[in-house]
Design an enzyme around this catalytic site. Structure first.
Site, PDB file in Angstrom:
ATOM      1  N   PRO A 376       0.818  -1.215   0.000  1.00 19.49           N
ATOM      2  CA  PRO A 376       0.000   0.000   0.000  1.00 19.49           C
ATOM      3  C   PRO A 376       0.848   1.260   0.000  1.00 19.49           C
ATOM      4  O   PRO A 376       2.050   1.208   0.302  1.00 19.49           O
ATOM      5  CB  PRO A 376      -0.805  -0.130   1.307  1.00 19.49           C
ATOM      6  CG  PRO A 376      -0.030  -1.074   2.148  1.00 19.49           C
ATOM      7  CD  PRO A 376       0.676  -2.009   1.230  1.00 19.49           C
ATOM      8  N   PRO A 377       0.247   2.406  -0.334  1.00 20.11           N
ATOM      9  CA  PRO A 377       1.018   3.654  -0.347  1.00 20.11           C
ATOM     10  C   PRO A 377       1.478   4.042   1.050  1.00 20.11           C
ATOM     11  O   PRO A 377       0.817   3.757   2.048  1.00 20.11           O
ATOM     12  CB  PRO A 377       0.012   4.693  -0.877  1.00 20.11           C
ATOM     13  CG  PRO A 377      -1.086   3.909  -1.500  1.00 20.11           C
ATOM     14  CD  PRO A 377      -1.141   2.600  -0.794  1.00 20.11           C
ATOM     15  N   GLY A 378       2.623   4.704   1.113  1.00 22.55           N
ATOM     16  CA  GLY A 378       3.098   5.267   2.370  1.00 22.55           C
ATOM     17  C   GLY A 378       3.841   4.318   3.278  1.00 22.55           C
ATOM     18  O   GLY A 378       4.097   4.656   4.431  1.00 22.55           O
ATOM     19  N   GLY A 380       6.877   3.081   2.494  1.00 16.43           N
ATOM     20  CA  GLY A 380       8.314   3.294   2.344  1.00 16.43           C
ATOM     21  C   GLY A 380       8.966   2.497   1.237  1.00 16.43           C
ATOM     22  O   GLY A 380      10.153   2.203   1.321  1.00 16.43           O
ATOM     23  N   LYS A 381       8.229   2.150   0.180  1.00 16.14           N
ATOM     24  CA  LYS A 381       8.826   1.354  -0.909  1.00 16.14           C
ATOM     25  C   LYS A 381       9.905   2.159  -1.644  1.00 16.14           C
ATOM     26  O   LYS A 381      10.999   1.665  -1.889  1.00 16.14           O
ATOM     27  CB  LYS A 381       7.724   0.908  -1.886  1.00 16.14           C
ATOM     28  CG  LYS A 381       6.637   0.057  -1.256  1.00 16.14           C
ATOM     29  CD  LYS A 381       5.649  -0.442  -2.280  1.00 16.14           C
ATOM     30  CE  LYS A 381       4.856   0.660  -2.924  1.00 16.14           C
ATOM     31  NZ  LYS A 381       3.989   1.391  -1.969  1.00 16.14           N
ATOM     32  N   THR A 382       9.587   3.408  -1.982  1.00 12.34           N
ATOM     33  CA  THR A 382      10.544   4.225  -2.729  1.00 12.34           C
ATOM     34  C   THR A 382      11.756   4.566  -1.883  1.00 12.34           C
ATOM     35  O   THR A 382      12.902   4.500  -2.355  1.00 12.34           O
ATOM     36  CB  THR A 382       9.858   5.515  -3.213  1.00 12.34           C
ATOM     37  OG1 THR A 382       8.718   5.161  -4.013  1.00 12.34           O
ATOM     38  CG2 THR A 382      10.806   6.349  -4.047  1.00 12.34           C
ATOM     39  N   SER A 733     -13.119 -13.475  -1.032  1.00  8.62           N
ATOM     40  CA  SER A 733     -12.840 -13.710   0.387  1.00  8.62           C
ATOM     41  C   SER A 733     -13.981 -13.287   1.308  1.00  8.62           C
ATOM     42  O   SER A 733     -13.852 -13.402   2.525  1.00  8.62           O
ATOM     43  CB  SER A 733     -11.554 -12.994   0.801  1.00  8.62           C
ATOM     44  OG  SER A 733     -11.661 -11.603   0.573  1.00  8.62           O
ATOM     45  N   LYS A 776      -5.076  -8.020   6.399  1.00  9.80           N
ATOM     46  CA  LYS A 776      -6.414  -8.184   6.967  1.00  9.80           C
ATOM     47  C   LYS A 776      -6.351  -8.304   8.493  1.00  9.80           C
ATOM     48  O   LYS A 776      -7.170  -7.720   9.210  1.00  9.80           O
ATOM     49  CB  LYS A 776      -7.078  -9.424   6.356  1.00  9.80           C
ATOM     50  CG  LYS A 776      -7.404  -9.275   4.876  1.00  9.80           C
ATOM     51  CD  LYS A 776      -7.960 -10.564   4.305  1.00  9.80           C
ATOM     52  CE  LYS A 776      -8.291 -10.412   2.827  1.00  9.80           C
ATOM     53  NZ  LYS A 776      -8.803 -11.659   2.228  1.00  9.80           N
TER      54      LYS A 776
END
Length: 843
Positions: A376-378, A380-382, A733, A776
């Site tokens: 998900p965004p935010g 810290g992938k980048t 699911s 989840k």
């Protein structure tokens, strides 16, 4: 005009107010005319006049803003230069304006302003009596010494240039032929000086003063050239200065200026380019192509359009890092410390980087892996990509792929097209200057597709370890080795990445953070960063852990930490206002204003409430509410489960895990099923599956309809609703949640308010595994739930969940719907004693 070449200007002169520069006698400048007064002067005198005197005007330097010329005439400078308009050029675009080419003749003083409109006209007194000077005339006394010293400095300046250049030789001859008295004005206009310095030379009416003002400027130019010669290693052609003599009008002997350039000669330029090609250490195939293009370039005239294209191509080939690389920093312990300092949690990513380092240390020829961080965004992938580059000691280059819909962005354009250029991969290599950088392909799941091709398909060769050793860009048209590049792609979901591209990458899932991890990240990284961004110090603002916990639970609900950082930034801004005001902020003062904060010393006594401003401002829950407003998220689970027919499911989204309510109601009808809530096809099928399973097992679980019939749907309409109808929901699911919701509705029993569940169902009542278990479970923990029902085959995924989260939750692995129902209801969900005959297989 006198017969001996002297100049006599008219006693009345129209005045041109210029703000662009200072015109000196003996120099030629271009002046742009756009103000109203100057436009009238050009139209009335220069365009209509035919005699020589009508083209002589007075040029007065104007230091005021030209926009105000039309309002009132500024106070005029007393000294000006009479100039001869050599050329007038007019244009109507973008607005009417003229450009004048004016040659300076002599100085004058304004004695009286006759009129201001439509252009200034003044009585003037000529100051430079040029007809008194003759060639070869010598000056006496101190003035003669000054002129001789000035002449020697001018000769030294010209001597520092290459005398073999024709214009330099001509300037050297002019120094001997011009009267010495004219040299200060001529050279002051040629060398690099500011308008203020030129104005000082213009104001120097006395000849001795003029020599004294100009000599330091000339000396400064000579010293600058000496310094330039010391700092730059001289090459045979580096010291050439091309001097441009500009002529015009009736005074060719006094109209010239000196422009300095350092361009190489064409033949030598080709030799330099050929040497660079040979020194570039490119592969033999690329070298052959370059030498062939260089041979064509030598035979090609510069006026051909293809000349520039070929030259640009060769420059790019020379600049590419064919054999330049950085040495990897292979200290595993130092890398581990660096990664831990930069990022909290993210253990899987750190472990993979350390594995790469370890293998690289053992085998130096390892090809760069293709990693894909999905999460998900935010989270810290980048920034992890940047840390990896810093850990390895490599260059880092980020390529944003979001919205790219042209395959030429990746592979470049063919050189047959106008405006062709290489793709982003080759451009990135040229930028970093080495062939083993870390390339971050950001948002690879957001590539588009258009008539210009599919950029995701163009990435197939780039991101294939078996092919990228010979990547061919359309612009280069020769193979380039990308095998040493470490590619890291980032994505929010793998659903929109084409399967062929996804197969080439090693996918590493980056789940969201737990609340405890967010608290640690906030105090290690976010709060210090925001304090620095807002000019605050820890001695001015303190945010306790309890306050951070409250921000996380009541003001943000996300997988990453971007919203958390924004909330901390809002607190810092509110405190910055108080610190900037410099008031003693008591508790009562702050409560009455928008940014309420509690200021107290470390002891927290009441007597400290009026502490001086340098004491830390500590944010408590009262201050938090006043700064951020009322809380955005509440624990609403218990209120929602007060009636039968409601259950809580767990869903995965690209933004992280979320809890999802499923509501059902029934009324008299004809057995119809209504589904609402913006559902996809898969979720609709799960609802039909749940209804079918419950109808087939109604006797087992003693489920009845409104009339008491054994078929729950007989004479009954069912409405199944998923709240938040504006949000699209799909996926298998939710199957167990729908079954539990409908079982609660038909049996009239309440589902436990602290239970959430996930799992796919089959028509036989089996529970199949699903994905996104960690996200989840974290969503259930954020919502304050205590029990999680999940497929038995997903038990292995629980190892990724932190130990303290596992300790706080009760996990119920279920392989059948019977176990799901028993775990979802208090006291279980009893079944009637129904025996099924055992049938042995005949196979």
């Amino acid at each position: 005009m006198s017969s001996n070449g002297g100049i006599q200007i008219p006693s009345r002169l129209p005045l041109l107010l210029t703000h662009e520069g200072v015109l000196l006698p003996g120099s030629t400048v271009r002046i742009s005319i756009d103000s109203a007064r100057n436009m009238q002067l050009v139209k009335s005198r220069l365009l209509k006049g035919t005699s020589l005197k009508s083209t002589i005007i007075g040029v007065i330097p104007n230091t005021r803003d030209p926009e105000h010329d039309s309002e009132e005439l500024p106070s005029l400078h007393s000294i000006g230069t009479a100039g001869l308009a050599v050329q007038v050029v007019g244009s109507n675009w973008p607005k009417p304006h003229y450009t004048l080419l004016i040659t300076g003749l002599c100085r004058f003083r304004v004695t009286q302003l006759i009129r201001e409109r439509p252009f200034p006209l003044a009585l003037v007194e000529q100051l430079d009596k040029l007809e008194q000077y003759t060639e070869g005339q010598q000056l006496d006394g101190g003035l003669g010494e000054l002129s001789q010293k000035f002449y020697q400095a001018a000769v030294q300046l010209v001597g520092m240039l290459d005398i073999s250049v024709p214009v330099v030789a001509k300037l050297r001859r002019l120094l001997d032929s011009l009267p010495r008295e004219t040299l200060p004005d001529v050279l002051a206009a040629m060398i690099r000086t500011s308008n203020t310095e030129k104005l000082q030379v213009l104001n120097a009416v006395d000849l001795e003063e003029r020599f004294k003002k100009t000599l330091p400027l000339l000396t400064r130019q000579i010293e600058g050239l000496k310094l330039l010669q010391k700092t730059r290693k001289p090459k045979p052609d580096d010291e050439k200065r091309v001097l441009v003599i500009r002529k015009g009008g009736a005074f060719p002997s006094r109209q010239f200026s000196l422009d300095e350039e350092g361009e190489d000669e064409e033949g030598d330029d080709m030799a330099v380019l050929e040497r660079k090609v040979n020194e570039a250490a490119m592969p033999e195939s690329a070298l052959r192509v370059c030498l062939k293009e260089l041979k064509r370039l030598k035979k090609m005239p510069q006026s051909m359009p293809e000349y520039a294209l070929t030259r640009n191509y060769l420059d790019l080939m020379v600049e590419l890092p064919w054999n330049k690389s950085t040495k990897d920093c292979l200290d595993i312990r130092a890398a581990r410390v660096l990664l831990d300092n930069d990022h909290y949690a993210l253990e899987k990513l750190k472990r993979r980087v350390l594995e790469y380092l370890a293998v690289r240390q053992l085998k130096s020829s390892l090809k760069g892996p293709i990693l894909c961080f999905v999460g998900p965004p935010g989270v810290g992938k980048t920034s992890v990509g940047r840390s990896i580059a810093k850990t390895l000691g490599r260059e880092f280059h980020r390529i944003a792929l979001g919205g790219v819909c042209d395959q030429s962005d990746i592979r470049g354009h063919r050189r047959t097209y106008v405006g062709s250029m290489p793709g982003r991969i080759i451009n990135g290599l040229k930028t970093v200057g080495v062939n083993n950088p870390v390339f971050l392909l950001d948002e690879v799941d957001k590539l588009g597709k258009s008539l210009q091709g599919d950029p995701a398909a163009a990435l197939l060769e780039v991101l294939d370890p078996e092919q990228n050793h010979s990547f061919t860009d359309h612009y280069l048209n020769v193979a380039f080795d990308l095998s040493q590049v470490l590619f890291i792609a980032t994505a929010n979901t793998t659903a929109t990445i084409p399967p062929a591209l996804l197969d080439r990458m090693e996918v590493l899932h980056v789940p969201g953070y737990t609340q405890e991890e967010k608290v640690e990240i906030a105090h290690r990284h976010l709060i210090p960063h925001q304090l620095e961004q807002h000019g605050l110090t820890p001695q001015q603002l303190q945010i306790p852990q309890d306050t951070t916990q409250e921000i996380i639970s009541k003001y943000t609900r996300e997988a990453g930490v971007r919203s958390l950082e924004r909330k901390i930034g809002a607190i810092c801004r509110a405190v910055a206002v108080k610190v900037a005001e410099g008031h003693k902020m008591s508790r009562s003062e702050l409560s009455s204003e928008s940014g309420t904060v509690q200021e107290r010393a470390g002891t927290g006594r009441d007597s400290d409430l009026a502490a001086p401003p340098e004491m830390p401002i500590v944010i408590d829950h009262v201050a938090l509410k006043d700064i951020l407003g009322p809380q955005l998220f509440e624990m609403e689970v218990s209120e929602r489960l007060t009636l039968p027919g409601v259950a809580i499911g767990l869903a995965w989204t690209p933004l992280g895990g979320e809890i999802m309510f499923v509501e059902a109601s029934r009324m008299e009808g004809e057995g119809q099923l209504t589904l609402t809530g913006q559902l996809g096809d898969v979720m609709k099928e799960s609802a039909h599956l749940a209804i079918s399973w419950l109808r087939s097992n109604a006797k087992n679980y003693q489920l009845t309809n409104i009339a008491g019939s054994a078929d729950p749907l007989e004479g009954t309409d069912i409405h199944l609703h998923f709240p938040a109808g504006a949000v699209t929901k799909d996926g298998p699911s939710a199957g167990v949640t729908i079954v539990t919701c409908l079982a609660s509705l038909f049996s009239g029993r309440l589902v436990r308010s602290d239970v959430a569940m996930t799992g796919e169902i089959t028509l036989r009542g089996l529970v199949l595994p699903v994905g996104g278990i960690k996200d989840k479970v974290l969503a259930a923990h954020r919502a304050g739930l205590k029990r999680v029902i999940l497929p038995k085959r997903n038990e292995k995924d629980l190892e990724e969940i932190p130990a303290h989260i596992r300790a706080e939750l009760d996990f119920v692995p279920a392989s059948t719907l019977n176990k799901v129902l028993n775990a979802a209801f208090d006291g279980g969900f009893p079944t009637a004693a129904v025996t099924h005959p055992q049938v042995s297989s005949k196979l």
